[in-house]
Motif scaffolding. Structure first.
Motif, mmCIF file in Angstrom:
data_model
loop_
_atom_site.group_PDB
_atom_site.id
_atom_site.type_symbol
_atom_site.label_atom_id
_atom_site.label_comp_id
_atom_site.label_asym_id
_atom_site.label_seq_id
_atom_site.Cartn_x
_atom_site.Cartn_y
_atom_site.Cartn_z
ATOM 1 N N VAL A 22 59.175 35.609 24.362
ATOM 2 C CA VAL A 22 59.605 36.268 23.132
ATOM 3 C C VAL A 22 58.376 36.756 22.367
ATOM 4 O O VAL A 22 57.532 35.957 21.981
ATOM 5 C CB VAL A 22 60.416 35.307 22.240
ATOM 6 N N CYS A 97 57.396 32.313 13.966
ATOM 7 C CA CYS A 97 57.015 33.690 14.260
ATOM 8 C C CYS A 97 56.733 34.406 12.946
ATOM 9 O O CYS A 97 57.260 34.046 11.896
ATOM 10 C CB CYS A 97 58.076 34.413 15.083
ATOM 11 N N THR A 121 68.489 37.777 9.422
ATOM 12 C CA THR A 121 68.196 38.304 10.753
ATOM 13 C C THR A 121 67.142 39.387 10.614
ATOM 14 O O THR A 121 67.308 40.333 9.847
ATOM 15 C CB THR A 121 69.455 38.895 11.411
ATOM 16 N N ARG A 128 65.080 44.073 19.319
ATOM 17 C CA ARG A 128 65.177 42.611 19.386
ATOM 18 C C ARG A 128 65.518 42.118 17.992
ATOM 19 O O ARG A 128 65.178 42.746 17.002
ATOM 20 C CB ARG A 128 63.858 41.990 19.841
ATOM 21 N N TRP A 129 66.190 40.992 17.925
ATOM 22 C CA TRP A 129 66.525 40.435 16.617
ATOM 23 C C TRP A 129 66.291 38.946 16.650
ATOM 24 O O TRP A 129 66.407 38.284 17.676
ATOM 25 C CB TRP A 129 67.945 40.776 16.201
ATOM 26 N N TYR A 130 65.930 38.421 15.480
ATOM 27 C CA TYR A 130 65.579 37.023 15.331
ATOM 28 C C TYR A 130 66.345 36.444 14.143
ATOM 29 O O TYR A 130 65.932 36.596 13.001
ATOM 30 C CB TYR A 130 64.061 36.884 15.113
#
Length: 161
Positions: A22, A97, A121, A128-130
């Motif tokens: 990631v 992160c 989010t 990409r999403w976190y």
């Protein structure tokens, strides 16, 4: 001779098996350098009656000035979200992160329908999403977090980028 009737499953090469897969997740911190053998390490003694939580925070680095703008911070026992002039930092248990504002495509927040859950989010331009979910101490705090996050996003996030 054995024959398999099920599907052939390839080995999993993703974030669930390898966290370094990631982008944006920082690795483990390097070990502290050892002191030379001839010089003993300085001893710092605690003042009587003071706990670690009562000590003042260390001063900022000489070239580092605190941001004057809004800062958003939300945390529970496992997760933490910080958004300030530098960007957005997410941490959950041992994982963390960091994203600078120019690395973000969108930041969205959502509060739980019936509870005290607040989800942020972070979306990046490479699709990409976190997401991270924080549990508030009470329902009123979730509403306050939403307004604080909106103030930070209005101040620092450039939607035209």
């Amino acid at each position: 001779m054995e024959q398999s009737n099920g599907p052939i499953i390839e080995p999993l090469r993703a974030a669930s098996a390898d966290p370094s897969f990631v982008p944006g997740i920082t690795g483990a911190a390097p070990a502290e350098p050892e002191e030379p053998a001839g010089e003993p390490a300085p001893v710092v003694e605690d003042a009587p009656g003071t706990a670690d939580d009562e000590r003042p925070a260390p001063a900022a680095e000489p070239g580092e000035e605190p941001a004057d703008g809004p800062v958003f911070e939300a945390a529970d026992r496992r997760g933490r979200i910080v958004a300030d002039a530098e960007g957005v930092r997410l941490s959950y248990d041992e994982e963390a992160c960091e994203f600078r504002w120019d690395e973000l495509a969108a930041v969205e927040s959502e509060k739980g329908r019936f509870g005290k859950r607040f989800t942020v989010t972070v979306h990046t331009p490479d699709r990409r999403w976190y997401p991270i979910e924080i549990i508030a101490p009470d329902r009123g705090r979730v509403t306050a977090w939403e307004s604080e996050l909106d103030a930070v996003l209005d101040a620092y996030f450039d939607e035209t980028a």
